[in-house]
Scaffold this motif. Structure first.
Motif, PDB file in Angstrom:
ATOM      1  N   ARG A   1     -14.437  11.776  -8.092  1.00 37.56           N
ATOM      2  CA  ARG A   1     -14.035  11.190  -9.465  1.00 37.56           C
ATOM      3  C   ARG A   1     -12.636  11.035  -9.652  1.00 37.56           C
ATOM      4  O   ARG A   1     -11.853  11.766  -9.725  1.00 37.56           O
ATOM      5  N   LEU A   2     -12.455   9.671  -9.960  1.00 36.26           N
ATOM      6  CA  LEU A   2     -10.957   9.150 -10.192  1.00 36.26           C
ATOM      7  C   LEU A   2     -10.510   9.445 -11.486  1.00 36.26           C
ATOM      8  O   LEU A   2     -11.385   9.415 -12.384  1.00 36.26           O
ATOM      9  N   VAL A   3      -9.395  10.150 -11.524  1.00 35.58           N
ATOM     10  CA  VAL A   3      -8.696  10.490 -12.947  1.00 35.58           C
ATOM     11  C   VAL A   3      -6.978   9.877 -12.807  1.00 35.58           C
ATOM     12  O   VAL A   3      -6.548   9.709 -11.709  1.00 35.58           O
ATOM     13  N   ASP A   4      -6.660   9.948 -13.808  1.00 31.68           N
ATOM     14  CA  ASP A   4      -5.055   9.851 -14.100  1.00 31.68           C
ATOM     15  C   ASP A   4      -4.527   8.309 -13.009  1.00 31.68           C
ATOM     16  O   ASP A   4      -3.722   8.621 -12.345  1.00 31.68           O
ATOM     17  N   LEU A   5      -5.181   7.273 -13.175  1.00 31.35           N
ATOM     18  CA  LEU A   5      -4.719   6.147 -12.231  1.00 31.35           C
ATOM     19  C   LEU A   5      -3.698   5.630 -13.205  1.00 31.35           C
ATOM     20  O   LEU A   5      -3.395   5.534 -14.574  1.00 31.35           O
ATOM     21  N   MET A   6      -2.759   5.369 -12.490  1.00 31.74           N
ATOM     22  CA  MET A   6      -1.592   4.391 -13.315  1.00 31.74           C
ATOM     23  C   MET A   6      -0.933   3.394 -12.154  1.00 31.74           C
ATOM     24  O   MET A   6      -0.784   3.697 -11.018  1.00 31.74           O
ATOM     25  N   ARG A   7      -0.660   1.912 -12.823  1.00 28.67           N
ATOM     26  CA  ARG A   7      -0.189   1.244 -11.892  1.00 28.67           C
ATOM     27  C   ARG A   7       1.370   0.783 -12.673  1.00 28.67           C
ATOM     28  O   ARG A   7       1.429   0.615 -13.683  1.00 28.67           O
ATOM     29  N   VAL A   8       2.330   1.042 -11.627  1.00 30.35           N
ATOM     30  CA  VAL A   8       3.748   0.619 -12.233  1.00 30.35           C
ATOM     31  C   VAL A   8       4.214  -0.861 -11.523  1.00 30.35           C
ATOM     32  O   VAL A   8       4.487  -0.528 -10.592  1.00 30.35           O
ATOM     33  N   PRO A   9       4.481  -1.610 -12.315  1.00 31.09           N
ATOM     34  CA  PRO A   9       5.202  -3.045 -11.891  1.00 31.09           C
ATOM     35  C   PRO A   9       6.471  -2.476 -11.167  1.00 31.09           C
ATOM     36  O   PRO A   9       7.245  -1.863 -11.695  1.00 31.09           O
ATOM     37  N   ALA A  10       6.700  -3.138  -9.935  1.00 28.07           N
ATOM     38  CA  ALA A  10       8.012  -2.936  -9.211  1.00 28.07           C
ATOM     39  C   ALA A  10       9.216  -3.523 -10.146  1.00 28.07           C
ATOM     40  O   ALA A  10       8.965  -4.756 -10.618  1.00 28.07           O
ATOM     41  N   GLU A  11      10.230  -3.050 -10.039  1.00 27.38           N
ATOM     42  CA  GLU A  11      11.510  -3.401 -10.698  1.00 27.38           C
ATOM     43  C   GLU A  11      12.082  -4.628  -9.985  1.00 27.38           C
ATOM     44  O   GLU A  11      12.211  -4.301  -8.757  1.00 27.38           O
ATOM     45  N   ASP A  12      12.635  -5.823 -10.435  1.00 25.09           N
ATOM     46  CA  ASP A  12      13.260  -6.796  -9.451  1.00 25.09           C
ATOM     47  C   ASP A  12      14.508  -6.153  -8.949  1.00 25.09           C
ATOM     48  O   ASP A  12      15.250  -5.637  -9.575  1.00 25.09           O
TER      49      ASP A  12
END
Length: 199
Positions: free
Chosen positions: A188-199
């Motif tokens: 089971r998937l848990v603690d998903l996080m997506r962080v946009p890359a800094e320019d």
């Protein structure tokens, strides 16, 4: 004494100051008139004190007027009422900036489990996850996986990450649990996080 300078003359009696002709004679009981220099000094002192009082009074009036104007300019707004807050000041209300219309998909839509298996030799569980960046910018991902026994209790867990995945790009990662797990364990998937890359 020097032979070249004669001796000073003897002191001469000074004539009395008589009142002008036709003026009334001063009373013998009257106080003697002060000398002319003292009368002038008294006048100067009187004018100096009077002028100082006038300047002090003007300064107090000026300070009072300034304090009144400052207290009016920093007056607190009225108590809470039904009227808008900006109404007493006659200003137009400032509207908040509109929210961006582009909405990014939920990170749960970007990550899926493609395989969940138990190693038959050592009994450790692993999962393969596919990550597709559905956002409009390059992003990094943190992915956690829980391994659950048949009764639903967590028996192991693992994590992986993806760094700087471009928009629309995909990658497959393997997440391994630590320790032996029973047969029939699920993922089971848990603690998903997506962080946009800094320019």
């Amino acid at each position: 004494m020097s032979d070249y300078f004669p001796p000073p003359p003897p002191e001469q009696p000074q004539p009395e100051h008589r009142p002008p002709v036709g003026a009334a004679a001063p009373s013998p009981w009257a106080a003697p008139a002060p000398p002319a220099g003292k009368r002038r000094t008294g006048l100067i002192v009187t004018l100096a004190v009077g002028g100082g009082l006038v300047v002090a009074g003007a300064t107090v009036a000026l300070v009072y007027a300034l304090m009144e104007s400052v207290s009016d300019s920093i007056a607190l707004p009225p108590e809470r009422s039904d009227a808008p807050y900006s109404e007493p000041y006659g200003e137009e209300p400032v509207e908040p900036a509109p929210e961006p219309t582009v909405t990014e998909p939920d990170v749960k839509e970007d990550v899926t489990i493609t395989a969940c298996r138990r190693d038959p030799q050592i009994g450790w569980q692993s999962a393969k996850v596919k990550v597709v960046n559905g956002s409009s910018t390059t992003a990094s991902y943190h992915i956690g996986v829980e391994f659950l026994g048949k009764d639903g209790t967590k028996v192991a867990e693992g994590v992986t990450g993806v760094v700087d995945l471009g928009p629309g790009k995909s990658v497959v990662e393997e997440v391994n649990g630590l320790g032996e797990v029973p047969r029939g364990t699920t993922c089971r998937l848990v603690d998903l996080m997506r962080v946009p890359a800094e320019d």
